[in-house]
Design an enzyme around this catalytic site. Structure first.
Site, mmCIF file in Angstrom:
data_model
loop_
_atom_site.group_PDB
_atom_site.id
_atom_site.type_symbol
_atom_site.label_atom_id
_atom_site.label_comp_id
_atom_site.label_asym_id
_atom_site.label_seq_id
_atom_site.Cartn_x
_atom_site.Cartn_y
_atom_site.Cartn_z
ATOM 1 N N SER A 1 -40.794 6.411 117.313
ATOM 2 C CA SER A 1 -40.561 6.912 118.761
ATOM 3 C C SER A 1 -39.121 7.198 119.035
ATOM 4 O O SER A 1 -38.915 7.729 120.012
ATOM 5 C CB SER A 1 -41.363 6.339 119.552
ATOM 6 O OG SER A 1 -41.023 5.018 119.578
ATOM 7 N N HIS B 1 -44.203 12.186 115.234
ATOM 8 C CA HIS B 1 -44.314 11.103 116.396
ATOM 9 C C HIS B 1 -45.578 11.543 117.179
ATOM 10 O O HIS B 1 -45.489 12.595 117.880
ATOM 11 C CB HIS B 1 -43.048 11.166 117.332
ATOM 12 C CG HIS B 1 -43.030 10.227 118.520
ATOM 13 N ND1 HIS B 1 -42.344 10.512 119.711
ATOM 14 C CD2 HIS B 1 -43.896 9.055 118.713
ATOM 15 C CE1 HIS B 1 -42.814 9.561 120.442
ATOM 16 N NE2 HIS B 1 -43.522 8.608 119.795
ATOM 17 N N GLU C 1 -44.594 15.357 117.878
ATOM 18 C CA GLU C 1 -43.263 15.803 117.429
ATOM 19 C C GLU C 1 -43.015 15.658 116.075
ATOM 20 O O GLU C 1 -43.091 14.670 115.196
ATOM 21 C CB GLU C 1 -42.225 14.972 118.236
ATOM 22 C CG GLU C 1 -42.396 15.048 119.969
ATOM 23 C CD GLU C 1 -41.421 13.979 120.489
ATOM 24 O OE1 GLU C 1 -40.598 14.472 121.259
ATOM 25 O OE2 GLU C 1 -40.979 12.947 119.985
ATOM 26 N N ASN D 1 -39.125 11.129 124.451
ATOM 27 C CA ASN D 1 -38.595 9.655 124.791
ATOM 28 C C ASN D 1 -37.046 10.074 125.389
ATOM 29 O O ASN D 1 -36.434 9.067 125.982
ATOM 30 C CB ASN D 1 -38.500 9.023 123.710
ATOM 31 C CG ASN D 1 -39.894 8.017 123.401
ATOM 32 O OD1 ASN D 1 -40.424 7.661 124.668
ATOM 33 N ND2 ASN D 1 -40.139 8.061 122.289
#
Length: 373
Positions: free
Chosen positions: A141, A162, A174, A212
């Site tokens: 992540s 991800h 992702e 993130n």
């Protein structure tokens, strides 16, 4: 000498026939049978993919398969999927007792601990097991996919992949191209995501990727607000839900993902951006993470409310008995997740509540509440 604009030493090529992600013969290996590994295994098996599931902990892969089977059976009982589809998906998941079982895999996804060296060691070991065209995908992540790939003989076949927790409900992934990732790898993973019913988003290998990175303005700033006593946890959550329109407040989200996952991500992004002040992690989160002690299972007591708004919601959603509450290790604070067997409940409604668990006499909030998938 490594130059800017450095190109891969491996020749560009098209997707190998044996890695075609729409093939009924596709075999997917998943290393790590925790929450993320289970979720990825479930959606892959439901998409008709053969899944080999491995975990270092003895019996963990078999336990994960049983948990997925129970989830699929529950979906079938509610009419969400056909019973035959539930049985077929379960049959496609095969626990693996050794990494060597991944030899026939066309794609391997690692969903292990978020530590760079552990992921590098795993991929190095896999290179001596899988075929030359097998894709190695990391569910990291926040770690640099380029750094993970650098340990491999063929870094061109390594990419980030991800997913988000809970995987069957969070239908986005992702797809991260590292510096040396060959184009066909990202194309294959994008196609595989669509086959599994998820929306792929292509991203470059930057700290935190997209979600993130953007999340630093949500969770990290919320922790700073609380640390400066601007407002309380519940107040900040409520304002961002009701005024800003988020489905979950930042602290509800931290409870769901768990500080054991979220705080290392905060630290990783901060250091990858060379201590950029706006990404500085919170000492409050570090302190709370350090204080968490994992209790034995028999010291856990679920505190189900008998009256009030939450009790009424659970009753109206045909919640039956406290015995149907499942305490699962591996997610949340303190490393626990409580899933409620609820039918016909709005996730947004449940997301407004947190459930209390009593751990060795000490109450902890775990939540937000979500129906079992």
């Amino acid at each position: 000498m490594v130059q800017s604009g450095y190109t891969s030493p491996f020749p560009k090529k098209r997707m190998p026939m044996q890695t075609a992600t729409d093939s009924p013969a596709l075999t997917l290996g998943i290393a790590g049978a925790g929450a993320m590994g289970r979720g990825i295994a479930q959606i892959a098996a439901q998409a008709g993919v053969r899944v080999l599931l491995f975990d270092l902990a003895p019996g963990a892969a078999a336990k994960a398969r049983d948990a997925i089977a129970a989830t699929l059976s529950g979906l079938a009982a509610k009419g969400k999927i056909a019973p035959a589809d539930s049985d077929a998906a379960t049959a496609r998941i095969e626990p693996a007792t050794t990494l060597e079982a991944f030899a026939p895999c066309h794609v391997v996804i690692e969903a292990i601990v978020e530590k760079l060296e552990a992921k590098r060691q795993l991929f190095t070991a896999l290179e001596s097991i899988v075929g030359e065209d097998c894709i190695l995908a990391s569910n990291t992540s926040s770690l640099s996919v380029t750094e993970i790939a650098a340990a491999c003989r063929r870094p061109g076949r390594v990419a980030g992949y991800h997913f988000f927790n809970p995987v069957p409900l969070m239908k986005v992934v992702e797809v991260i191209d590292a510096l040396l990732t060959e184009p066909w790898v990202g194309e294959a993973l994008t196609a595989l995501a669509r086959r599994m019913g998820h929306t792929p988003v292509r991203a470059r290998d930057t700290p935190g990727f997209i979600v993130n990175h953007a999340g630093r303005g949500y969770g990290t700033e919320a922790l700073r607000l609380r640390g400066e006593n601007v407002a309380g946890f519940d107040e900040i959550d409520r304002i961002l839900r009701e005024a800003a329109g988020f489905r979950m407040g930042p602290f509800e989200l931290l409870d769901l993902t768990g500080l054991d996952v979220s705080h290392p991500v905060m630290e990783s992004i901060y250091h990858q951006y060379y201590q950029e002040p706006r990404y500085r992690p919170s000492a409050l989160a570090a302190q709370r993470l350090a204080a968490v002690l994992l209790p034995p299972d028999d010291s856990i007591q679920i505190l189900v409310p008998e009256q009030g708004e939450l009790a009424e919601l659970l009753q109206s959603s045909r919640h039956q008995t406290a015995n149907q509450l499942e305490v699962a290790e591996g997610i949340g604070v303190p490393d626990l997740a409580v899933f409620i067997e609820v039918e016909d409940a709005d996730v947004g409604q449940l997301g407004r509540f947190r459930l209390f668990v009593q751990v060795s006499g000490n109450p902890f909030q775990v939540g937000p509440l979500l129906p079992k998938a």
